[in-house]
Design a protein around this motif. Structure first.
Motif, PDB file in Angstrom:
ATOM      1  N   GLY A  19       0.786  -1.226   0.000  1.00 13.52           N
ATOM      2  CA  GLY A  19       0.000   0.000   0.000  1.00 13.52           C
ATOM      3  C   GLY A  19       0.816   1.272   0.000  1.00 13.52           C
ATOM      4  N   ILE A  20       2.091   1.165  -0.370  1.00 14.08           N
ATOM      5  CA  ILE A  20       2.977   2.333  -0.435  1.00 14.08           C
ATOM      6  C   ILE A  20       3.283   2.608  -1.901  1.00 14.08           C
ATOM      7  CG2 ILE A  20       5.215   3.288   0.226  1.00 14.08           C
ATOM      8  CD1 ILE A  20       5.206   1.285   2.584  1.00 14.08           C
ATOM      9  N   ARG A  21       3.064   3.827  -2.335  1.00 13.41           N
ATOM     10  CA  ARG A  21       3.343   4.171  -3.731  1.00 13.41           C
ATOM     11  C   ARG A  21       4.707   4.864  -3.820  1.00 13.41           C
ATOM     12  NH1 ARG A  21       1.273   4.443  -8.712  1.00 13.41           N
ATOM     13  NH2 ARG A  21       2.069   6.086 -10.057  1.00 13.41           N
ATOM     14  N   LEU A  22       5.599   4.264  -4.583  1.00  7.22           N
ATOM     15  CA  LEU A  22       6.945   4.805  -4.774  1.00  7.22           C
ATOM     16  C   LEU A  22       7.182   5.138  -6.239  1.00  7.22           C
ATOM     17  CD1 LEU A  22       9.039   2.243  -2.672  1.00  7.22           C
ATOM     18  CD2 LEU A  22       8.160   4.464  -1.916  1.00  7.22           C
ATOM     19  N   GLY A  23       8.008   6.143  -6.480  1.00  3.49           N
ATOM     20  CA  GLY A  23       8.540   6.419  -7.807  1.00  3.49           C
ATOM     21  C   GLY A  23      10.045   6.211  -7.786  1.00  3.49           C
ATOM     22  N   LEU A  24      10.658   6.302  -8.948  1.00  2.00           N
ATOM     23  CA  LEU A  24      12.115   6.148  -9.050  1.00  2.00           C
ATOM     24  C   LEU A  24      12.673   7.112 -10.078  1.00  2.00           C
ATOM     25  CD1 LEU A  24      14.825   4.518  -8.557  1.00  2.00           C
ATOM     26  CD2 LEU A  24      14.113   3.078 -10.471  1.00  2.00           C
ATOM     27  N   ILE A  25      13.661   7.885  -9.685  1.00  2.00           N
ATOM     28  CA  ILE A  25      14.474   8.653 -10.630  1.00  2.00           C
ATOM     29  C   ILE A  25      15.780   7.887 -10.812  1.00  2.00           C
ATOM     30  CG2 ILE A  25      15.777  10.785 -11.028  1.00  2.00           C
ATOM     31  CD1 ILE A  25      13.655  12.256  -9.375  1.00  2.00           C
ATOM     32  N   ARG A  26      16.081   7.537 -12.037  1.00  2.00           N
ATOM     33  CA  ARG A  26      17.344   6.843 -12.325  1.00  2.00           C
ATOM     34  C   ARG A  26      18.239   7.749 -13.168  1.00  2.00           C
ATOM     35  NH1 ARG A  26      19.748   3.274 -16.274  1.00  2.00           N
ATOM     36  NH2 ARG A  26      17.904   3.329 -17.621  1.00  2.00           N
ATOM     37  N   PRO A  27      19.231   8.396 -12.556  1.00  2.00           N
ATOM     38  CA  PRO A  27      20.189   9.154 -13.366  1.00  2.00           C
ATOM     39  C   PRO A  27      20.978   8.209 -14.278  1.00  2.00           C
ATOM     40  CG  PRO A  27      20.349   9.741 -11.032  1.00  2.00           C
ATOM     41  CD  PRO A  27      19.520   8.506 -11.115  1.00  2.00           C
ATOM     42  N   ILE A  28      21.019   8.518 -15.549  1.00  2.00           N
ATOM     43  CA  ILE A  28      21.855   7.774 -16.507  1.00  2.00           C
ATOM     44  C   ILE A  28      23.147   8.533 -16.737  1.00  2.00           C
ATOM     45  CG2 ILE A  28      21.985   6.816 -18.851  1.00  2.00           C
ATOM     46  CD1 ILE A  28      18.903   6.530 -18.730  1.00  2.00           C
ATOM     47  N   THR A  29      23.060   9.861 -16.779  1.00  2.00           N
ATOM     48  CA  THR A  29      24.278  10.670 -16.670  1.00  2.00           C
ATOM     49  C   THR A  29      24.397  11.117 -15.221  1.00  2.00           C
ATOM     50  OG1 THR A  29      23.016  12.627 -17.378  1.00  2.00           O
ATOM     51  CG2 THR A  29      24.377  11.530 -19.045  1.00  2.00           C
ATOM     52  N   LEU A  30      25.504  10.772 -14.593  1.00  2.00           N
ATOM     53  CA  LEU A  30      25.763  11.239 -13.230  1.00  2.00           C
ATOM     54  C   LEU A  30      26.318  12.657 -13.269  1.00  2.00           C
ATOM     55  CD1 LEU A  30      27.299   8.024 -11.634  1.00  2.00           C
ATOM     56  CD2 LEU A  30      24.899   8.740 -11.765  1.00  2.00           C
ATOM     57  N   TRP A  31      27.091  12.961 -14.319  1.00  2.00           N
ATOM     58  CA  TRP A  31      27.388  14.351 -14.685  1.00  2.00           C
ATOM     59  C   TRP A  31      27.203  14.469 -16.190  1.00  2.00           C
ATOM     60  CZ3 TRP A  31      29.750  17.639 -17.947  1.00  2.00           C
ATOM     61  CH2 TRP A  31      29.642  18.996 -17.612  1.00  2.00           C
ATOM     62  N   PRO A  32      26.352  15.366 -16.686  1.00  2.00           N
ATOM     63  CA  PRO A  32      25.552  16.303 -15.917  1.00  2.00           C
ATOM     64  C   PRO A  32      24.451  15.573 -15.122  1.00  2.00           C
ATOM     65  CG  PRO A  32      25.609  16.885 -18.275  1.00  2.00           C
ATOM     66  CD  PRO A  32      26.170  15.535 -18.151  1.00  2.00           C
ATOM     67  N   PHE A  33      24.229  16.016 -13.900  1.00  2.00           N
ATOM     68  CA  PHE A  33      23.202  15.401 -13.062  1.00  2.00           C
ATOM     69  C   PHE A  33      21.823  15.873 -13.518  1.00  2.00           C
ATOM     70  CE2 PHE A  33      20.838  14.745  -9.022  1.00  2.00           C
ATOM     71  CZ  PHE A  33      21.178  13.412  -8.812  1.00  2.00           C
ATOM     72  N   PRO A  34      20.830  14.982 -13.541  1.00  2.78           N
ATOM     73  CA  PRO A  34      19.511  15.333 -14.107  1.00  2.78           C
ATOM     74  C   PRO A  34      18.636  16.149 -13.159  1.00  2.78           C
ATOM     75  CG  PRO A  34      19.515  13.041 -13.395  1.00  2.78           C
ATOM     76  CD  PRO A  34      20.924  13.553 -13.209  1.00  2.78           C
ATOM     77  N   VAL A  35      18.989  17.391 -12.954  1.00  5.39           N
ATOM     78  CA  VAL A  35      18.211  18.292 -12.092  1.00  5.39           C
ATOM     79  C   VAL A  35      16.761  18.397 -12.587  1.00  5.39           C
ATOM     80  CG1 VAL A  35      18.041  20.659 -11.215  1.00  5.39           C
ATOM     81  CG2 VAL A  35      20.290  19.586 -11.493  1.00  5.39           C
ATOM     82  N   GLU A  36      16.595  18.355 -13.896  1.00  4.16           N
ATOM     83  CA  GLU A  36      15.265  18.460 -14.513  1.00  4.16           C
ATOM     84  C   GLU A  36      14.295  17.400 -13.984  1.00  4.16           C
ATOM     85  OE1 GLU A  36      13.866  16.924 -18.777  1.00  4.16           O
ATOM     86  OE2 GLU A  36      15.228  18.633 -18.922  1.00  4.16           O
ATOM     87  N   ALA A  37      14.817  16.204 -13.688  1.00  4.09           N
ATOM     88  CA  ALA A  37      13.963  15.122 -13.185  1.00  4.09           C
ATOM     89  C   ALA A  37      13.311  15.492 -11.853  1.00  4.09           C
ATOM     90  CB  ALA A  37      14.786  13.837 -13.035  1.00  4.09           C
ATOM     91  N   PHE A  38      13.996  16.285 -11.057  1.00  7.12           N
ATOM     92  CA  PHE A  38      13.450  16.706  -9.770  1.00  7.12           C
ATOM     93  C   PHE A  38      12.429  17.825  -9.952  1.00  7.12           C
ATOM     94  CE2 PHE A  38      17.360  14.544  -9.020  1.00  7.12           C
ATOM     95  CZ  PHE A  38      17.116  13.800  -7.891  1.00  7.12           C
ATOM     96  N   GLU A  39      12.663  18.696 -10.942  1.00  6.83           N
ATOM     97  CA  GLU A  39      11.671  19.725 -11.247  1.00  6.83           C
ATOM     98  C   GLU A  39      10.356  19.085 -11.690  1.00  6.83           C
ATOM     99  OE1 GLU A  39      12.150  22.904 -10.552  1.00  6.83           O
ATOM    100  OE2 GLU A  39      14.122  22.273  -9.814  1.00  6.83           O
ATOM    101  N   LYS A  40      10.455  17.980 -12.415  1.00  9.83           N
ATOM    102  CA  LYS A  40       9.256  17.296 -12.921  1.00  9.83           C
ATOM    103  C   LYS A  40       8.506  16.545 -11.827  1.00  9.83           C
ATOM    104  CE  LYS A  40      10.657  16.553 -17.748  1.00  9.83           C
ATOM    105  NZ  LYS A  40      10.962  15.537 -18.780  1.00  9.83           N
TER     106      LYS A  40
END
Length: 367
Positions: free
Chosen positions: A274-295
């Motif tokens: 009953g716990i809903r989780l999402g996952l952000i998987r960075p594929i480039t560690l640099w540049p780090f995907p800041v955009e994924a957090f904005e979304k």
């Protein structure tokens, strides 16, 4: 669909590099990446290309410098302590604006550490890795197929921006076997290598490869030029995956490489609880995907949890991306220990039971 072949990760790296027209390999054996060099030693001479086992990692990276300066595609591979030895040469290569691909199959540390998989080279890879104001693209594959694809991508990006690129996988990815397909890649429009030190070739003067600028005014201008290049890479080359982030989540996991595969199972297990989780998987560690957090910042009720095979090195970039807007938690194993889905889920259950107004930014770690 092409034919799939069962390959060990390290050997797939070698085959991907060959198919990306890598002309030279220079390296030195170190567990758990030695099979990259072993594969290249068998294959490269048969097709008229260069394989050379150097006398040390220091020698190998300087051979990479020379070959890259001549304009050919070149690869080196190592594991954590070996990458440390290559650090000076990597900085020279970045300063001289030379394209090459560096493989790091990470093992536990610090020091000689152990030969089991780890992700504890994150700081080294993403925060420059050596002296001076420079960065390099760092790719974090999560499967053998992605390792193949990203090795080939790294060669193109290296040529596009005249920069070293690193493909960083943990020891598990190097040693495991999975089916891979060597697909026909979409070709990028890459610039001519008119800078290469490869003879006159109709020019009036020889090209000179150099990273030495004795006048501070000149070195500052060179660094500003490099920064413009890094800004372009940040704009154009970020890669990431959002998994199960379409709707509101209790918590979003941030994980890369092998750990992200484990965390996908955690997402499924949590749903049953009953716990809903999402996952952000960075594929480039640099540049780090800041955009994924904005979304995703508006979709997570209790913030984010960074799950790593380290003591929390990626937490800093997660925290910077979140910028204080939500809590950031951490769970990690270190020293070559691989986290189990059950223990990650146990930590998440503990966090989900917390008050969402909690201000403690980083919680967790080894129990």
């Amino acid at each position: 669909m092409g034919e799939k072949v069962l390959m060990k990760g390290n050997e797939a790296i070698g085959e991907a590099a060959i198919r990306a027209n890598c002309q030279c390999f220079f390296g030195y054996p170190i567990t758990p990446q030695t099979e990259v060099a072993a594969y290249m030693s068998k294959k490269m001479p048969k097709i008229g290309r260069v394989f050379l086992q150097a006398e040390s990692e220091v020698a190998a990276i300087n051979m990479v410098y020379g070959a890259a300066g001549s304009g050919v595609r070149v690869l080196t591979s190592s594991s954590s302590p070996g990458i440390s030895l290559k650090a000076e040469g990597i900085s020279y290569i970045a300063g001289a604006e030379l394209p090459c691909v560096i493989i790091n199959i990470v093992r536990g540390g610090p020091g000689l550490g152990g030969i089991q998989p780890a992700q504890s080279d994150y700081f080294q890879a993403t925060k420059g890795g050596a002296h001076g104001d420079f960065q390099m693209p760092v790719y974090a594959p999560a499967s053998i197929q992605e390792m193949v694809d990203l090795v080939q991508e790294a060669f193109d990006v290296a040529d596009m921006y005249r920069t070293p690129c690193m493909v960083m996988g943990d020891g598990m990815l190097g040693q495991m076997m999975e089916p891979v397909e060597f697909k026909e890649r979409e070709k990028r429009e890459l610039p001519e290598k008119d800078w290469a030190a490869n003879g006159l070739r109709g020019r009036k003067t020889h090209n000179v490869i150099n990273s030495l600028f004795l006048k501070p005014e000149e070195l500052e201008q060179h660094n500003l030029k490099l920064q413009r290049k890094y800004d372009a890479i940040k704009k154009n080359e970020v890669k990431y995956e959002l998994y199960n982030c379409d709707e509101e989540c209790d918590l979003i996991i941030v994980a890369y490489g092998t750990t992200s595969r484990i965390c996908k199972n955690v997402v499924k297990m949590a749903k049953e609880n009953g716990i809903r989780l999402g996952l952000i998987r960075p594929i480039t560690l640099w540049p780090f995907p800041v955009e994924a957090f904005e979304k995703t910042i508006s979709k997570t009720r209790l913030g984010y949890i960074s799950v790593e095979m380290s003591m929390g090195q990626m937490v800093e970039d997660v925290r910077l991306s979140v910028n204080g807007r939500k809590p950031v938690h951490f769970y990690g194993r270190t020293g070559g220990m691989v986290p189990h889905p059950e223990e990650i889920l146990s930590k998440i259950k503990e966090i989900v039971g917390f008050n969402s107004e909690a201000k403690d930014e980083v919680a967790g770690g080894i129990k």
